[in-house]
Write a protein that holds these residues in place. Structure first.
Motif, short mmCIF file in Angstrom:
data_model
loop_
_atom_site.label_atom_id
_atom_site.label_comp_id
_atom_site.label_asym_id
_atom_site.label_seq_id
_atom_site.Cartn_x
_atom_site.Cartn_y
_atom_site.Cartn_z
N ARG A 119 0.84 -1.19 0.00
CA ARG A 119 0.00 0.00 0.00
C ARG A 119 0.87 1.23 0.00
NH1 ARG A 119 -1.00 1.48 5.74
NH2 ARG A 119 0.02 -0.13 6.96
N ILE A 120 0.35 2.29 -0.58
CA ILE A 120 1.06 3.57 -0.62
C ILE A 120 0.83 4.27 0.72
CG2 ILE A 120 1.22 5.83 -1.74
CD1 ILE A 120 0.23 4.42 -4.33
N LEU A 121 1.92 4.55 1.43
CA LEU A 121 1.82 5.24 2.72
C LEU A 121 1.79 6.75 2.53
CD1 LEU A 121 4.38 3.21 4.84
CD2 LEU A 121 1.90 2.92 4.71
N GLY A 122 2.45 7.21 1.50
CA GLY A 122 2.51 8.64 1.21
C GLY A 122 3.31 8.86 -0.04
N THR A 123 3.27 10.09 -0.52
CA THR A 123 3.99 10.45 -1.73
C THR A 123 4.75 11.75 -1.48
OG1 THR A 123 2.26 9.42 -3.06
CG2 THR A 123 3.76 10.93 -4.21
N VAL A 124 6.02 11.75 -1.79
CA VAL A 124 6.83 12.96 -1.69
C VAL A 124 6.71 13.69 -3.02
CG1 VAL A 124 9.13 13.90 -1.23
CG2 VAL A 124 8.42 11.74 -0.15
N PRO A 125 6.01 14.83 -3.04
CA PRO A 125 5.76 15.52 -4.31
C PRO A 125 7.05 16.04 -4.95
CG PRO A 125 4.57 16.58 -2.49
CD PRO A 125 5.44 15.52 -1.91
N GLY A 126 7.15 15.86 -6.25
CA GLY A 126 8.25 16.43 -7.02
C GLY A 126 9.63 15.93 -6.66
N ALA A 127 9.74 14.77 -6.03
CA ALA A 127 11.03 14.28 -5.54
C ALA A 127 11.87 13.58 -6.61
CB ALA A 127 10.82 13.34 -4.36
N PHE A 128 11.29 13.31 -7.76
CA PHE A 128 12.02 12.63 -8.84
C PHE A 128 11.91 13.44 -10.11
CE2 PHE A 128 12.43 9.64 -12.38
CZ PHE A 128 13.64 9.04 -12.06
N GLU A 129 13.02 13.59 -10.80
CA GLU A 129 13.08 14.34 -12.06
C GLU A 129 12.96 13.36 -13.23
OE1 GLU A 129 13.09 17.91 -13.91
OE2 GLU A 129 13.84 17.90 -11.85
N SER A 130 11.74 13.12 -13.69
CA SER A 130 11.48 12.22 -14.81
C SER A 130 11.87 12.89 -16.11
CB SER A 130 9.99 11.87 -14.85
OG SER A 130 9.61 11.36 -16.10
N ARG A 131 12.55 12.15 -16.97
CA ARG A 131 12.95 12.69 -18.27
C ARG A 131 11.71 13.08 -19.10
NH1 ARG A 131 17.51 9.70 -20.43
NH2 ARG A 131 18.58 11.28 -19.25
N THR A 132 10.62 12.31 -18.98
CA THR A 132 9.42 12.55 -19.77
C THR A 132 8.42 13.48 -19.09
OG1 THR A 132 9.60 10.34 -20.72
CG2 THR A 132 7.46 11.40 -20.90
N HIS A 133 8.22 13.33 -17.80
CA HIS A 133 7.14 14.02 -17.09
C HIS A 133 7.58 15.20 -16.24
CE1 HIS A 133 4.59 10.65 -18.27
NE2 HIS A 133 5.52 9.84 -17.83
N GLY A 134 8.87 15.46 -16.17
CA GLY A 134 9.35 16.50 -15.28
C GLY A 134 9.36 16.01 -13.84
N ARG A 135 9.16 16.91 -12.90
CA ARG A 135 9.18 16.51 -11.49
C ARG A 135 7.89 15.79 -11.11
NH1 ARG A 135 12.15 21.90 -9.21
NH2 ARG A 135 14.17 21.31 -10.07
N VAL A 136 8.07 14.59 -10.60
CA VAL A 136 6.93 13.76 -10.19
C VAL A 136 7.19 13.23 -8.77
CG1 VAL A 136 6.35 13.11 -12.56
CG2 VAL A 136 7.91 11.66 -11.23
N GLY A 137 6.16 12.69 -8.17
CA GLY A 137 6.27 12.19 -6.80
C GLY A 137 6.90 10.83 -6.69
N LEU A 138 7.41 10.57 -5.50
CA LEU A 138 7.93 9.26 -5.13
C LEU A 138 7.04 8.68 -4.04
CD1 LEU A 138 11.80 9.83 -4.90
CD2 LEU A 138 10.54 8.57 -6.68
N HIS A 139 6.48 7.50 -4.31
CA HIS A 139 5.66 6.81 -3.32
C HIS A 139 6.54 6.08 -2.31
CE1 HIS A 139 2.10 7.55 -5.62
NE2 HIS A 139 2.29 6.60 -6.52
N VAL A 140 6.14 6.11 -1.06
CA VAL A 140 6.67 5.21 -0.04
C VAL A 140 5.61 4.12 0.10
CG1 VAL A 140 7.39 4.95 2.36
CG2 VAL A 140 7.90 7.08 1.12
N MET A 141 6.02 2.87 -0.09
CA MET A 141 5.07 1.76 -0.10
C MET A 141 5.48 0.73 0.95
SD MET A 141 4.38 1.37 -4.21
CE MET A 141 2.79 0.55 -4.01
N LEU A 142 4.50 -0.01 1.47
CA LEU A 142 4.74 -0.98 2.53
C LEU A 142 3.90 -2.24 2.32
CD1 LEU A 142 6.01 -1.59 5.39
CD2 LEU A 142 3.86 -0.70 6.32
N LEU A 143 4.55 -3.37 2.54
CA LEU A 143 3.88 -4.65 2.63
C LEU A 143 4.20 -5.22 4.01
CD1 LEU A 143 2.28 -7.06 1.39
CD2 LEU A 143 4.51 -7.98 0.69
N GLU A 144 3.18 -5.39 4.84
CA GLU A 144 3.40 -6.00 6.15
C GLU A 144 3.40 -7.51 5.99
OE1 GLU A 144 1.41 -3.87 9.51
OE2 GLU A 144 0.37 -2.88 7.83
N LEU A 145 4.38 -8.14 6.62
CA LEU A 145 4.51 -9.60 6.53
C LEU A 145 4.05 -10.23 7.82
CD1 LEU A 145 7.98 -9.82 4.77
CD2 LEU A 145 5.74 -10.04 3.71
#
Length: 162
Positions: free
Chosen positions: A136-162
């Motif tokens: 599941r997506i816990l949150g998204t850091v806006p604009g944290a990645f510089e995509s060659r195609t899309h410009g600045r986009v978010g990075l998701h922090v995701m978690l799977l509990e075992l």
């Protein structure tokens, strides 16, 4: 398809896949132009981590995953992982097979969960795969990645509990 631990002899087949993905500029923030030894230093995990490759029946390297503790010490009960699948092998279940192997490894090793620190939000194939496997997506850091195609986009922090 076989998933097995990576060996030094796999580096020459994996390094071009690494460069292809990094140079595309859509999913990883690694610098471009790395030599094979630099690729090895970034990708080959030492114990307690693990790096694997997926190879087809003729031995062609299709992709790789690396995994291990997300943080040292008091954060080591959560694992993390990274994946690269060559463009010629995409859409053939390689990523899913690597992901299922990675989840099983984390379970065997006694991790409490798996945390992905930086899944590019525009990498919809990966986001869909992870969500389909229970992340599941816990949150998204806006604009944290510089995509060659899309410009600045978010990075998701995701978690799977075992």
């Amino acid at each position: 398809m076989e998933i097995r631990d990576i060996t030094e002899s796999d580096l020459s087949a994996f390094a071009p896949i690494f460069r292809e993905i990094v140079d595309a500029g859509e999913t990883y923030a690694y610098p471009g132009g790395l030599r094979d030894d630099q690729v090895r230093d970034l990708w080959f995990e030492a114990a307690p981590g693990r790096t694997v490759v997926a190879v087809d029946d003729d031995g062609t390297l299709l992709g790789s995953a690396k995994m291990g503790p997300n943080r040292p010490g008091r954060g080591s009960h959560l694992g993390t992982a990274s994946f690269m699948v060559g463009s010629a092998a995409r859409g053939k279940g390689v990523g899913r097979a690597l992901a299922e192997d990675m989840i099983a490894w984390h379970r065997r090793e006694g991790f409490a969960g798996i945390q992905f620190n930086a899944v590019v939000e525009t990498n919809t194939a990966a986001v869909g795969l992870w969500q389909g496997l229970g992340f599941r997506i816990l949150g998204t850091v806006p604009g944290a990645f510089e995509s060659r195609t899309h410009g600045r986009v978010g990075l998701h922090v995701m978690l799977l509990e075992l």
